[in-house]
Design a protein around this motif. Structure first.
Motif, short mmCIF file in Angstrom:
data_model
loop_
_atom_site.label_atom_id
_atom_site.label_comp_id
_atom_site.label_asym_id
_atom_site.label_seq_id
_atom_site.Cartn_x
_atom_site.Cartn_y
_atom_site.Cartn_z
N ARG A 170 -7.11 -6.42 2.91
CA ARG A 170 -7.25 -7.38 4.01
C ARG A 170 -8.68 -7.93 4.08
O ARG A 170 -8.88 -9.13 4.32
CB ARG A 170 -6.87 -6.71 5.33
N ASP B 172 0.86 -1.18 0.00
CA ASP B 172 0.00 0.00 0.00
C ASP B 172 0.90 1.24 0.00
O ASP B 172 1.46 1.63 1.02
CB ASP B 172 -0.90 -0.02 1.24
N ALA C 181 -9.20 -10.47 1.31
CA ALA C 181 -8.55 -11.74 1.61
C ALA C 181 -9.36 -12.53 2.64
O ALA C 181 -9.49 -13.76 2.53
CB ALA C 181 -7.13 -11.48 2.12
N ALA C 182 -9.91 -11.83 3.63
CA ALA C 182 -10.72 -12.52 4.63
C ALA C 182 -12.00 -13.07 4.02
O ALA C 182 -12.48 -14.14 4.40
CB ALA C 182 -11.05 -11.56 5.77
N THR D 237 -0.11 -10.76 2.44
CA THR D 237 0.57 -9.85 3.36
C THR D 237 0.44 -8.44 2.80
O THR D 237 0.72 -8.21 1.63
CB THR D 237 2.06 -10.21 3.52
N VAL D 238 0.01 -7.51 3.63
CA VAL D 238 -0.10 -6.11 3.22
C VAL D 238 0.96 -5.31 3.95
O VAL D 238 1.06 -5.37 5.18
CB VAL D 238 -1.51 -5.54 3.53
N GLY E 287 -5.24 -0.55 1.59
CA GLY E 287 -4.69 -1.62 2.41
C GLY E 287 -5.75 -2.35 3.21
O GLY E 287 -5.79 -3.59 3.26
N ASP E 288 -6.65 -1.61 3.86
CA ASP E 288 -7.72 -2.24 4.64
C ASP E 288 -8.66 -3.04 3.74
O ASP E 288 -9.12 -4.12 4.12
CB ASP E 288 -8.51 -1.17 5.39
#
Length: 390
Positions: free
Chosen positions: A88, A76, A91-92, A100-101, A84-85
């Motif tokens: 994540r 990011d 990915a969840a 990996t961020v 970035g958020d």
């Protein structure tokens, strides 16, 4: 006008036969067989303010059907839109490959933002994996589920250090239909894929949206440090790899797509103009020569047809018409590749005029101190980066 039209026709005859058959669109991934053991891969995705496209592109990477070990490292790069958020959260939601961020902070002096992010992503990959290959892919690029598997198989089968595919760009709006296929066509004219793929040839290029790079080759070429200043980073990476003895390959992609929308002429104009003058090495003499060359090759044929018809000059008319026909005919394969109507082919002089104006604008913006501007950053003319070992 007669001599100009004849000169333009001669140029098009040379382009037809002497420029690596750049107009053909049959350069696809070379023959490949699955390796006995699949090497590990680190997928590095530099991302700056990409929340609009990430919901389409990132799940395609997380869903890669790859028999070996693969991880995604999204960097990011100072985003203000929650990139970035969002990564994540995606990915969840979707699962798949590990994600990996990271965030590298502002670029150090002498670095472009994208290469600074790539450097950080490569460092994260080294700390987490022993990846034999790096897939450098942009945040707006969506991959078919077998994309990584096919890239790695091609690299292993051909003994290639770098395998790059020109992603299929979006062509939905009117301006995308006019500008995008011509962009790829002109890129191929400047860097004929067959010459790029010839081991002994000096021509080197890559398409930054999709670059599979062998880690040992990257280390040998000093990437990304050796090209840290580059605005046209994909071509610079390919040159560094080839210059250090590596084998590279570039071709058109069928199942790797850009999902970035260009909703008007303005965004497309900025995409081209931000790096056009850098391509000319910030040299005003090269700019003048390029403008003159574009005028002779692309604008002279229709002008000769009009002037020849108006003044009764049959040679100018015939030579201009022949050059225009060659220009249009050589553009047809790219229009077919992008599934666009063939009546766009005779309009190529008008499209080329737009590219000429974008190139001039790139130089104007450079001298105004706004050259190579992208997503809130402006890069000054770089000093040459040292080669590895210097």
């Amino acid at each position: 006008m007669t001599w100009i039209s004849v000169g333009s026709l001669a140029a098009w005859l040379w382009l037809l036969l002497g420029q690596g058959f750049f107009w053909r669109t049959d350069v696809r991934l070379p023959p490949r067989t699955p390796p006995a053991a699949w090497p590990s891969v680190a997928i590095v995705v530099p991302a700056r303010d990409e929340a609009e496209v990430l919901p389409v592109s990132l799940p395609s990477l997380l869903a890669q059907d790859y028999p070996g070990r693969a991880e995604v490292f999204l960097v990011d790069d100072g985003s203000t839109d929650g990139t970035g958020d969002l990564a994540r959260a995606l990915a969840a939601e979707h699962g798949g490959l590990p994600l990996t961020v990271g965030s590298p902070g502002e670029p150090a002096p002498g670095w472009t933002g994208k290469l600074w992010a790539v450097r950080h992503g490569m460092a994260l990959a080294r700390a987490r994996t022993d990846a034999a290959y790096l897939l450098l892919t942009d945040a707006d690029i969506a991959h078919a589920p077998d994309s990584l598997r096919e890239l790695v198989a091609a690299a292993r089968s051909g003994g290639l250090d770098l395998v790059s595919q020109m992603a299929r760009l979006r062509v939905e709006t009117v301006w995308e239909r006019l500008i995008v296929p011509a962009f790829v066509h002109l890129f191929a004219q400047l860097y004929p894929f067959r010459r790029v793929n010839r081991p002994g040839a000096r021509t080197a290029a890559a398409a930054g949206g999709c670059v599979l790079l062998r880690r040992e080759a990257a280390e040998r070429a000093g990437i990304p440090d050796s090209v840290r200043h580059a605005v046209i980073d994909d071509v610079s990476v390919a040159r560094a790899v080839k210059r250090s003895g590596g084998r590279i390959w570039l071709g058109l992609a069928e199942r790797v797509h850009s999902v970035r929308p260009y909703r008007g002429l303005g965004p497309l104009w900025r995409m081209v103009s931000r790096s056009a003058y850098a391509q000319l090495l910030y040299n005003p003499l090269l700019l003048v020569a390029t403008v003159a060359g574009l005028a002779l090759v692309y604008l002279a044929p229709p002008a000769a047809v009009a002037a020849g018809a108006a003044t009764g000059a049959p040679v100018a008319l015939a030579a201009g018409a022949a050059a225009w026909a060659l220009m249009a005919g050589m553009y047809v394969p790219m229009l077919r590749h992008y599934r666009q109507p063939l009546w766009l082919a005779p309009l190529f002089p008008a499209i080329a005029l737009l590219y000429l104006l974008m190139t001039v604008d790139s130089a104007v913006q450079h001298y105004r101190g706004r050259g190579a501007a992208w997503k809130g950053r402006t890069y000054a003319r770089p000093e040459p980066a040292p080669r590895p070992g210097e």
